[in-house]
Design a protein around this motif. Sequence first.
Motif, PDB file in Angstrom:
ATOM      1  N   ASP A   1       9.390   5.662  -0.437  1.00  0.00           N
ATOM      2  CA  ASP A   1       9.281   4.238  -0.126  1.00  0.00           C
ATOM      3  C   ASP A   1       9.422   3.931   1.365  1.00  0.00           C
ATOM      4  O   ASP A   1       8.730   3.070   1.892  1.00  0.00           O
ATOM      5  CB  ASP A   1      10.361   3.452  -0.883  1.00  0.00           C
ATOM      6  CG  ASP A   1      10.098   3.447  -2.377  1.00  0.00           C
ATOM      7  OD1 ASP A   1       8.969   3.779  -2.775  1.00  0.00           O
ATOM      8  OD2 ASP A   1      11.019   3.108  -3.145  1.00  0.00           O
ATOM      9  N   TYR A   2      10.333   4.638   2.033  1.00  0.00           N
ATOM     10  CA  TYR A   2      10.565   4.254   3.426  1.00  0.00           C
ATOM     11  C   TYR A   2       9.379   4.567   4.319  1.00  0.00           C
ATOM     12  O   TYR A   2       9.244   3.993   5.403  1.00  0.00           O
ATOM     13  CB  TYR A   2      11.872   4.820   3.985  1.00  0.00           C
ATOM     14  CG  TYR A   2      12.015   6.323   3.969  1.00  0.00           C
ATOM     15  CD1 TYR A   2      11.368   7.121   4.891  1.00  0.00           C
ATOM     16  CD2 TYR A   2      12.840   6.944   3.045  1.00  0.00           C
ATOM     17  CE1 TYR A   2      11.520   8.489   4.885  1.00  0.00           C
ATOM     18  CE2 TYR A   2      13.010   8.305   3.023  1.00  0.00           C
ATOM     19  CZ  TYR A   2      12.339   9.074   3.946  1.00  0.00           C
ATOM     20  OH  TYR A   2      12.501  10.434   3.931  1.00  0.00           O
TER      21      TYR A   2
ATOM     22  N   THR B   1       6.281   3.987   3.279  1.00  0.00           N
ATOM     23  CA  THR B   1       5.487   2.772   3.094  1.00  0.00           C
ATOM     24  C   THR B   1       6.066   1.641   3.936  1.00  0.00           C
ATOM     25  O   THR B   1       5.334   0.879   4.564  1.00  0.00           O
ATOM     26  CB  THR B   1       5.487   2.369   1.608  1.00  0.00           C
ATOM     27  OG1 THR B   1       5.182   3.511   0.821  1.00  0.00           O
ATOM     28  CG2 THR B   1       4.462   1.289   1.347  1.00  0.00           C
ATOM     29  N   THR B   2       7.401   1.548   3.967  1.00  0.00           N
ATOM     30  CA  THR B   2       8.028   0.541   4.829  1.00  0.00           C
ATOM     31  C   THR B   2       7.566   0.720   6.273  1.00  0.00           C
ATOM     32  O   THR B   2       7.188  -0.241   6.934  1.00  0.00           O
ATOM     33  CB  THR B   2       9.564   0.655   4.772  1.00  0.00           C
ATOM     34  OG1 THR B   2       9.982   0.543   3.420  1.00  0.00           O
ATOM     35  CG2 THR B   2      10.226  -0.420   5.596  1.00  0.00           C
TER      36      THR B   2
ATOM     37  N   ARG C   1       4.871   2.071   7.377  1.00  0.00           N
ATOM     38  CA  ARG C   1       3.473   1.646   7.528  1.00  0.00           C
ATOM     39  C   ARG C   1       3.379   0.126   7.541  1.00  0.00           C
ATOM     40  O   ARG C   1       2.586  -0.444   8.279  1.00  0.00           O
ATOM     41  CB  ARG C   1       2.635   2.182   6.372  1.00  0.00           C
ATOM     42  CG  ARG C   1       2.487   3.673   6.404  1.00  0.00           C
ATOM     43  CD  ARG C   1       1.162   4.094   5.770  1.00  0.00           C
ATOM     44  NE  ARG C   1       0.988   5.517   5.975  1.00  0.00           N
ATOM     45  CZ  ARG C   1       1.315   6.430   5.063  1.00  0.00           C
ATOM     46  NH1 ARG C   1       1.738   6.053   3.879  1.00  0.00           N
ATOM     47  NH2 ARG C   1       1.181   7.708   5.334  1.00  0.00           N
ATOM     48  N   SER C   2       4.226  -0.529   6.718  1.00  0.00           N
ATOM     49  CA  SER C   2       4.135  -1.990   6.624  1.00  0.00           C
ATOM     50  C   SER C   2       4.581  -2.658   7.917  1.00  0.00           C
ATOM     51  O   SER C   2       4.354  -3.839   8.121  1.00  0.00           O
ATOM     52  CB  SER C   2       4.972  -2.507   5.455  1.00  0.00           C
ATOM     53  OG  SER C   2       6.339  -2.544   5.807  1.00  0.00           O
ATOM     54  N   LYS C   3       5.231  -1.893   8.795  1.00  0.00           N
ATOM     55  CA  LYS C   3       5.645  -2.459  10.077  1.00  0.00           C
ATOM     56  C   LYS C   3       4.502  -2.539  11.060  1.00  0.00           C
ATOM     57  O   LYS C   3       4.621  -3.160  12.109  1.00  0.00           O
ATOM     58  CB  LYS C   3       6.721  -1.577  10.709  1.00  0.00           C
ATOM     59  CG  LYS C   3       8.059  -1.618  10.029  1.00  0.00           C
ATOM     60  CD  LYS C   3       8.946  -0.590  10.698  1.00  0.00           C
ATOM     61  CE  LYS C   3      10.387  -0.761  10.319  1.00  0.00           C
ATOM     62  NZ  LYS C   3      11.228   0.237  11.029  1.00  0.00           N
ATOM     63  N   GLY C   4       3.416  -1.829  10.759  1.00  0.00           N
ATOM     64  CA  GLY C   4       2.288  -1.818  11.677  1.00  0.00           C
ATOM     65  C   GLY C   4       2.338  -0.676  12.672  1.00  0.00           C
ATOM     66  O   GLY C   4       1.667  -0.712  13.698  1.00  0.00           O
ATOM     67  N   LEU C   5       3.141   0.346  12.366  1.00  0.00           N
ATOM     68  CA  LEU C   5       3.187   1.515  13.249  1.00  0.00           C
ATOM     69  C   LEU C   5       1.901   2.325  13.106  1.00  0.00           C
ATOM     70  O   LEU C   5       1.318   2.384  12.022  1.00  0.00           O
ATOM     71  CB  LEU C   5       4.364   2.403  12.863  1.00  0.00           C
ATOM     72  CG  LEU C   5       5.764   1.858  13.087  1.00  0.00           C
ATOM     73  CD1 LEU C   5       6.785   2.773  12.434  1.00  0.00           C
ATOM     74  CD2 LEU C   5       6.045   1.758  14.579  1.00  0.00           C
TER      75      LEU C   5
ATOM     76  N   GLU D   1      -0.368   5.510  12.500  1.00  0.00           N
ATOM     77  CA  GLU D   1      -0.165   6.594  11.537  1.00  0.00           C
ATOM     78  C   GLU D   1       0.550   7.791  12.183  1.00  0.00           C
ATOM     79  O   GLU D   1       1.448   8.380  11.593  1.00  0.00           O
ATOM     80  CB  GLU D   1      -1.519   7.007  10.951  1.00  0.00           C
ATOM     81  CG  GLU D   1      -1.426   8.019   9.824  1.00  0.00           C
ATOM     82  CD  GLU D   1      -0.659   7.533   8.591  1.00  0.00           C
ATOM     83  OE1 GLU D   1      -0.443   6.300   8.474  1.00  0.00           O
ATOM     84  OE2 GLU D   1      -0.276   8.370   7.771  1.00  0.00           O
TER      85      GLU D   1
ATOM     86  N   HIS E   1       8.856   9.115  10.955  1.00  0.00           N
ATOM     87  CA  HIS E   1       9.424   8.818   9.637  1.00  0.00           C
ATOM     88  C   HIS E   1       9.147   9.882   8.585  1.00  0.00           C
ATOM     89  O   HIS E   1       9.712   9.824   7.511  1.00  0.00           O
ATOM     90  CB  HIS E   1       8.924   7.452   9.154  1.00  0.00           C
ATOM     91  CG  HIS E   1       9.493   6.306   9.950  1.00  0.00           C
ATOM     92  ND1 HIS E   1      10.716   5.753   9.675  1.00  0.00           N
ATOM     93  CD2 HIS E   1       9.015   5.654  11.036  1.00  0.00           C
ATOM     94  CE1 HIS E   1      10.963   4.781  10.545  1.00  0.00           C
ATOM     95  NE2 HIS E   1       9.956   4.701  11.390  1.00  0.00           N
TER      96      HIS E   1
END
Lengths: 319, 332
Positions: A216-217, A219-220, A222-226, A228, A235
């Motif tokens: 999950d973290y 995905t978190t 990625r959801s920040k806009g970092l 790839e 991460h």
Amino acid sequence: MGNYLLRRLIVAVPSLLGISLILFVLLALAPGDPFGELASNPNIPPEVREALRVKFGMDDPIMVRYVRWLVAMIHGDWGFSFASRVNVDTLILQRIPATLYVVGTAQLLALIVAIPVGVLAARRPYSIFDQIANTFAFIGFSLPTFFTGLLLILIFSVNLGWLPFVYRADIQATGWMWWWENFKQAVMPVTVLGLYQAASYTRYVRSAVLDVIKLDYVTTARSKGLDESKVIVKHVVRNALIPVVTLVALQMPTVFGGAIVTEQIFRIPGIGSLLISAILANDTPVIMAVTFVFACLVVLFNLIADILYGWLDPRISFR
Amino acid sequence: MDARVAPLLEIKGLKTYFNTDEGQVQAVDGVDISIGSGETLCVVGESGSGKTVTAMSVLKLIAMPPGRIAGGQILWRGRDLVPLGSSEMNKIRASEIAIVFQEPMTSLNPVYTVGDQIAEVIRLHQGLSKKAAMDRAAEMLALVQIPNPKARVNDYPHHFSGGMRQRVMIAMALSCNPKLLIADEPTTALDVTIQAQILDLLLDMKERLGMSIMLITHAMGVVAEVAQRVVVMYAGRVAEEAPVDRLFANPRHPYTQGLIRSIPRIDLAAVKKSRLESIPGSVPKLVNPPEGCRFASRCRFAIPDCRIAQPPLREIEPGHKVACIRAEETLL
Ligand SMILES: Nc1ncnc2c1ncn2[C@@H]1O[C@H](COP(=O)(O)OP(=O)(O)OP(=O)(O)O)[C@@H](O)[C@H]1O
Ligand code: SF4
Ligand SMILES: [Mg+2]
């Protein structure tokens, strides 16, 4: 942290004592002894031989001899090599740099290859890249080092004449030439040992990254806009290295076992080849000391792994 | 939603499919959802109805492969996100649309401090210095009512309880002032008492920061409490959509009716032993799903016509849409 290290070192002492005791007993029970040669030499009268045995305490009970060895070793007296006629510690100090140099560089090479390849393979599982990497990894650890070693010698030393096939500790050149010669003679052993290790490390890294990348973290992150690449490096890789460190530490005995073979093939004057010649010559003090040094090295690398582990994973506390 | 202003987010005919060994899973198959500025929209539906996949599709966080967006549009302030590349998406993620997940225990990276993790997103989108971002992270922790925020930024996730971690996640999601917060079952994994606190916090934050919330849940009780408008999903499609009062007063899709009847009634439970009515049957498999209405196998109003074609989402009253061909006859 310093406290933690100290405690780990103290814990290591009993295990090293245990190892040394087992080694000592095994060697004492093994057939053949350093006086075998004296016994068959007709020029030495039996009384002299007997006097020597008594002088060296060869006929005392095993436990007495072990304690004597231990006390002497703690005082820095590692015994005397009957075969080479020098002190064992001198011998080991002469030989150990070559071993550490080759094994250390090979481990470095293995990690430098395995981490990026493993990560890239896991990024796109079952892609062409992954399949090629997997195939090479499979070939890599299926081929024994003595085979690849001899193959490389055949190609690069015998046929092409590019690289020396005997490793020399006493290179005559100075300055840059010294480095160059040293580099040339290390290329083949380091490649053979390093790529062999890289093969299994790649699989560790790949499976660890596959485990982490679906958490999950990530995905978190990625959801920040970092980007790839940032997600992967910051991460995924750091978290994936935690189990890899453990596996690499567990591999250390195998690594040194592999080093013994490699040193033999490339005639590297390290402690691995020293061990083999000592065994052939029934040189018990040297066998004892070298095996003990190997045990210490394994313990040392486990300690380094523990430190790395704690540094990578804050959930492990050093308290 | 006010029909005169353009919605903030407008999902049109979204299809998200997954390739699996058994075949193509049509997890989301033609979903329309829109959210206005400052609105609280609830998306409900039982497990597997495609709520998470819809939310993840909006931010394009679906793993591709095996997933892919097979059709439709995701209009964010008028601009379609579907064709955008990852660098364009990365500018929108967290800074305009933020998301909070269901599992606070696993949504934070265990090897970095919570301050680092919040500061990371602040630095990325607002270009603050490390120090300034860290101060801002502490402010965010204070905002979500974590005691002693200045010290706690230096703690690792394992030093926090589940409820506190969800507060951290919310702080992180809100740290760049997004216009839309998607909260995917943010309280499901928490204790009941904590659930209410987190919901209150979300609503409070919404008031303060003036954002919209898309709250995914399968608890009808939560819907009744917080929603302005509700979208009911079933098997990858929208079954019904209505303002919250109307949905509870006059549910027209048989599935919605079942959901509302399944809410435990404390007043009645005292009289009758268990009034909790569950909907018989289960969600159809989304690999080669049946033709026509996907609810037909569980529907007591089903007629042969239902199985012929997918019932369209019809507006039966202003703002009230139902995907049922017999919506006019399903009165309770
Ligand atoms: N990576 C995937 N591969 C294959 N199928 C998937 C994948 N992700 C989701 N699905 C399928 O999509 C469907 C919808 O899942 P989704 O997680 O959106 O449901 P949900 O409504 O969020 O349910 P819940 O209430 O349990 O969270 C499920 O049938 C699931 O099996
Ligand atoms: S369309 Fe038919 S089967 Fe589907 S919900 Fe309406 S009545 Fe039931
Ligand atoms: Mg879900």
